[in-house]
Design a protein around this motif. Structure first.
Motif, PDB file in Angstrom:
ATOM      1  N   TYR A  16       0.821  -1.218   0.000  1.00 50.58           N
ATOM      2  CA  TYR A  16       0.000   0.000   0.000  1.00 50.58           C
ATOM      3  C   TYR A  16       0.852   1.263   0.000  1.00 50.58           C
ATOM      4  O   TYR A  16       0.411   2.305  -0.499  1.00 50.58           O
ATOM      5  CB  TYR A  16      -0.955  -0.015   1.186  1.00 50.58           C
ATOM      6  CG  TYR A  16      -2.161  -0.913   0.970  1.00 50.58           C
ATOM      7  CD1 TYR A  16      -3.150  -0.560   0.064  1.00 50.58           C
ATOM      8  CD2 TYR A  16      -2.301  -2.112   1.660  1.00 50.58           C
ATOM      9  CE1 TYR A  16      -4.255  -1.368  -0.145  1.00 50.58           C
ATOM     10  CE2 TYR A  16      -3.409  -2.924   1.460  1.00 50.58           C
ATOM     11  CZ  TYR A  16      -4.376  -2.554   0.557  1.00 50.58           C
ATOM     12  OH  TYR A  16      -5.473  -3.357   0.340  1.00 50.58           O
ATOM     13  N   SER A  20      -1.068   5.572  -3.974  1.00 53.41           N
ATOM     14  CA  SER A  20      -1.744   6.719  -3.362  1.00 53.41           C
ATOM     15  C   SER A  20      -3.245   6.662  -3.593  1.00 53.41           C
ATOM     16  O   SER A  20      -4.004   7.456  -3.038  1.00 53.41           O
ATOM     17  CB  SER A  20      -1.185   8.032  -3.933  1.00 53.41           C
ATOM     18  OG  SER A  20      -1.345   8.070  -5.342  1.00 53.41           O
ATOM     19  N   SER A  21      -3.673   5.717  -4.436  1.00 52.40           N
ATOM     20  CA  SER A  21      -5.097   5.515  -4.702  1.00 52.40           C
ATOM     21  C   SER A  21      -5.267   4.073  -5.150  1.00 52.40           C
ATOM     22  O   SER A  21      -4.287   3.315  -5.212  1.00 52.40           O
ATOM     23  CB  SER A  21      -5.594   6.485  -5.782  1.00 52.40           C
ATOM     24  OG  SER A  21      -4.892   6.283  -6.998  1.00 52.40           O
ATOM     25  N   ASN A  51      -0.857   2.758 -12.232  1.00 48.90           N
ATOM     26  CA  ASN A  51       0.088   2.795 -11.107  1.00 48.90           C
ATOM     27  C   ASN A  51       0.544   1.413 -10.665  1.00 48.90           C
ATOM     28  O   ASN A  51       1.363   1.290  -9.754  1.00 48.90           O
ATOM     29  CB  ASN A  51      -0.492   3.561  -9.916  1.00 48.90           C
ATOM     30  CG  ASN A  51      -1.774   2.941  -9.368  1.00 48.90           C
ATOM     31  OD1 ASN A  51      -2.207   1.887  -9.816  1.00 48.90           O
ATOM     32  ND2 ASN A  51      -2.380   3.615  -8.408  1.00 48.90           N
ATOM     33  N   ALA A 396      -8.545   7.452  -9.447  1.00 45.36           N
ATOM     34  CA  ALA A 396      -7.534   8.220  -8.706  1.00 45.36           C
ATOM     35  C   ALA A 396      -8.156   9.353  -7.900  1.00 45.36           C
ATOM     36  O   ALA A 396      -7.554   9.830  -6.927  1.00 45.36           O
ATOM     37  CB  ALA A 396      -6.501   8.779  -9.677  1.00 45.36           C
ATOM     38  N   HIS A 398     -10.577   9.140  -5.950  1.00 45.89           N
ATOM     39  CA  HIS A 398     -11.195   8.639  -4.721  1.00 45.89           C
ATOM     40  C   HIS A 398     -10.149   7.908  -3.869  1.00 45.89           C
ATOM     41  O   HIS A 398     -10.290   6.700  -3.581  1.00 45.89           O
ATOM     42  CB  HIS A 398     -12.360   7.705  -5.051  1.00 45.89           C
ATOM     43  CG  HIS A 398     -13.498   8.382  -5.740  1.00 45.89           C
ATOM     44  ND1 HIS A 398     -14.435   9.145  -5.067  1.00 45.89           N
ATOM     45  CD2 HIS A 398     -13.828   8.448  -7.053  1.00 45.89           C
ATOM     46  CE1 HIS A 398     -15.311   9.624  -5.934  1.00 45.89           C
ATOM     47  NE2 HIS A 398     -14.966   9.233  -7.155  1.00 45.89           N
ATOM     48  N   PRO A 399      -9.119   8.611  -3.438  1.00 44.19           N
ATOM     49  CA  PRO A 399      -8.055   7.942  -2.669  1.00 44.19           C
ATOM     50  C   PRO A 399      -8.527   7.372  -1.339  1.00 44.19           C
ATOM     51  O   PRO A 399      -7.924   6.433  -0.813  1.00 44.19           O
ATOM     52  CB  PRO A 399      -7.020   9.052  -2.472  1.00 44.19           C
ATOM     53  CG  PRO A 399      -7.802  10.323  -2.581  1.00 44.19           C
ATOM     54  CD  PRO A 399      -8.860  10.052  -3.599  1.00 44.19           C
ATOM     55  N   LEU A 402      -9.031   3.512  -0.889  1.00 44.38           N
ATOM     56  CA  LEU A 402      -7.925   2.578  -0.750  1.00 44.38           C
ATOM     57  C   LEU A 402      -7.852   2.071   0.685  1.00 44.38           C
ATOM     58  O   LEU A 402      -7.799   2.848   1.633  1.00 44.38           O
ATOM     59  CB  LEU A 402      -6.609   3.258  -1.145  1.00 44.38           C
ATOM     60  CG  LEU A 402      -5.376   2.352  -1.184  1.00 44.38           C
ATOM     61  CD1 LEU A 402      -5.500   1.316  -2.287  1.00 44.38           C
ATOM     62  CD2 LEU A 402      -4.110   3.188  -1.397  1.00 44.38           C
TER      63      LEU A 402
END
Length: 647
Positions: A16, A20-21, A51, A396, A398-399, A402
């Motif tokens: 993790y 970042s997302s 990513n 991305a 909606h981080p 995660l």
């Protein structure tokens, strides 16, 4: 929640920390392409918001073109390039498809079918899971990979093998496998006499006098011993797990800071996933719903509920899906505009922390050249790539999703692979499909937008107000006692027909069907009475239960029985979807289990995820027009835990 087992939480922190997302990307197979394409790949990945990629899944022959002669220079360049681009790597051990030279040097590594046919290279997964030679070469390659890339900045996750059991789902029937099966049986039973008792070998003069007389259930003149076949399925799952664990031991020893996974295929009876789950730091899954199937969304939701349940609600990874069409069905329909987005958000709503595709760039040749990819044959100026880019940006944005966990459901469905294996052997009163039964019960909750967890027999049943138990054909007395205790303590249980029939060795529980559940259900099934059209029926004698639904010709078909502080329902037929929905709506109301949101129209589903900070995020999926809404949800109204409702 924190993942359990072998330092999994610490290892997952490493994964993790690379993100970042939500993870977004796909299988990257640069060995299929040249330098000019590689440069364009980095540019397009940045544009698409990639990513994370999986790398090297089918690269064994490229990395070890001849025995012991390794070439990592190509992989070094791609690992460095991806790290520079800020793209993390889920690095495969490359062992899913051995190079042709392994079969040439060691033909004994090739799998053998039950009729004696030996399979050959030219496809993939052409290896015997029990072969010590295959494992030796696979472990040797894995050790080289782990040593070389242990501290590479791109490495985020290990990917062991690929889609275990996808093609060699019935393991192998070669002499090596037969010997391994005998070893497995010795560990399970201890003595030949104990095996004879468990397998009921006095029937048809099958009694064994030595271990050497026992083989895998190969082709035979008539019905093969059902207990032997069920044990063979157990063995096959365990043997594939052993092959996985041989590689996992290597990467865990050399890179203890890197988490480990492998990707499971769409739900099948191949592997007992509950036995596998403790050995993965994070569950990964490949999802390929058919755009032509009107029930695809519900079937997919069921699969995702299984994935979420394998590690008690831990977020999981969607490691493969198709941007559009696949290549392996008779008719491979494309995903219409917006469908890829809807499918991806469905996975996220059900707990996925990653949305990856097979594959990044569509192959020019080979068996999967018509399988869609993030970058189609026509390249950047395509609808698919535009949707890929838009989806990457949306995820991305909606981080907070995660590492958030899906809200705990109040209803659960029990799934048991050993019961599945035993149920689908031969010579039963009628054909009963375990997965179809599970899907039918799940659908009634899904259509009502009621979240449903999927749990094993030894799971925490007391966490749920409602437990659905389809076709638990084979069950030990100890496991049956757990279900009885669940109801006695206040739970509501719905059990379908042909449950509690045999023990774990496929020996009938004597004294009347459904064996250890007679007292719990308040009834006895005197005879099975399947009809010529394939519908199930049976003669039920009430012994305390009340009749709720009758068969068309009379006699109880659905019953309800108050037991202890709870209630046990029995369903002695296959209700049509409307009847099943009405029945489970009534059961839910009595159990106090409601939908995820009130007043939802047909075709709209809602699921909620809870962030590490306790914030609730609701994902609304509209399967009518393909729209998706992601919004902050109001705090949950506190409700008494199921156990608190029990006297």
């Amino acid at each position: 929640m924190n993942p359990t087992g072998e330092g999994g939480s610490v290892r997952l922190d490493h994964f993790y920390d690379k993100l970042s997302s939500l993870a977004y990307g796909g299988d990257y197979n640069p060995e299929q392409w040249g330098p000019e394409t590689h440069a364009e790949d980095m540019e397009l990945m940045r544009e698409a918001g990639v990513n994370l990629v999986t790398l090297g899944i089918f690269a064994w022959a490229t990395t070890e073109p001849t025995p012991g002669a390794y070439d990592f220079t190509w992989l070094d360049a791609h690992m460095d390039r991806l790290a520079a681009a800020g793209v993390a790597v889920c690095l495969a051990t490359m062992t899913a498809s051995p190079p042709p030279w392994l079969a040439r040097l060691h033909p004994e590594t090739l799998p053998v079918m039950e009729d004696g046919t030996r399979l050959h290279p030219g496809s993939r997964q052409h290896w015997c899971p029990s072969s010590p030679v295959y494992r030796r070469y696979a472990v040797r390659l894995t050790e080289r990979l782990a040593t070389r890339y242990a501290h590479h900045p791109a490495l985020a996750l290990w990917h062991i093998g690929n889609e275990y059991g996808c093609h060699i789902s019935r393991h192998c029937h070669c002499e090596v496998s037969a010997a391994a099966f005998r070893t497995w049986l010795r560990e399970r039973y201890g003595t030949v006499d104990a095996l004879n008792e468990a397998w009921s070998t006095t029937f048809w003069s099958q009694r064994y006098s030595t271990w050497e007389e026992i083989h895998t259930p190969r082709a035979a003149p008539s019905f093969r011993n059902p207990a032997q076949r069920a044990d063979y399925w157990r063995f096959s799952s365990d043997e594939l797990l052993a092959a996985y664990l041989a590689e996992k031991e290597v990467v865990s020893r050399i890179t203890p800071h890197i988490p480990v996974t492998t990707n499971f295929v769409p739900i099948a009876k191949t592997l007992d996933l509950f036995r596998w789950a403790p050995h993965l730091d994070v569950i990964s899954y490949d999802s390929y719903p058919d755009p032509h199937d009107p029930d695809a969304a519900q079937r997919t939701a069921f699969s995702y509920d299984v994935m979420r349940g394998l590690r008690d609600g831990q977020p999981w990874l969607l490691l493969e899906q198709a941007p559009s069409a696949v290549n392996w069905r008779p008719h491979n329909g494309r995903k219409p505009p917006g469908r890829m987005r809807l499918d991806t958000w469905q996975a996220v709503a059900h707990g996925a922390d990653a949305a990856l595709f097979f594959q990044w760039r569509q192959s020019r040749g080979g068996a999967e050249k018509f399988h869609s990819a993030m970058v189609p044959h026509a390249g950047r100026e395509t609808r698919v790539f535009r949707e890929v880019t838009e989806l990457g940006a949306e995820l991305a944005a909606h981080p907070a999703l995660l590492r958030s966990t899906p809200a705990r459901a109040e209803a659960a469905l029990l799934l048991d692979w050993p019961a599945w294996w035993a149920l689908e052997t031969d010579a039963h009163p009628s054909r009963v499909d375990y997965l179809d039964g599970a899907l039918a019960y799940h659908k009634a909750l899904y259509d009502a937008s009621v979240p449903c967890d999927v749990v094993p027999l030894d799971g925490n049943l007391s966490a749920y107000r409602l437990l659905l138990v389809p076709h638990l054909y084979a069950v030990s007395q100890e496991a049956a006692a757990r279900l009885t205790e669940y109801v006695r303590d206040g739970g509501t249980l719905v059990m379908s027909y042909f449950s509690g029939i045999t023990d774990e060795h496929d020996r009938v529980h004597l004294g009347g069907y459904p064996g250890p559940f007679r007292e719990l259900l308040g009834l006895t099934v005197e005879e099975f009475d399947p009809r010529a059209d394939g519908t199930w029926a049976e003669e039920i004698r009430l012994e305390g239960a009340e009749q709720v639904v009758a068969y068309d010709w009379g006699g109880p078909a659905v019953t309800r029985h108050a037991y202890g502080d709870g209630t046990a329902w029995y369903v002695g037929l296959d209700p049509d979807p409307k009847t099943m929905r009405e029945l489970l709506d009534r059961v839910r109301a009595e159990a106090g289990v409601g939908p995820a949101a009130e007043g939802l129209p047909d075709g709209v589903r809602v699921r909620t995820r809870v962030t590490e900070a306790g914030e609730r995020i609701r994902v609304r999926l509209d399967h009518r027009d393909g729209s998706v809404a992601v919004e902050r949800a109001a705090p949950a109204v506190p409700r008494a835990a199921p156990g608190a409702l029990r006297r």
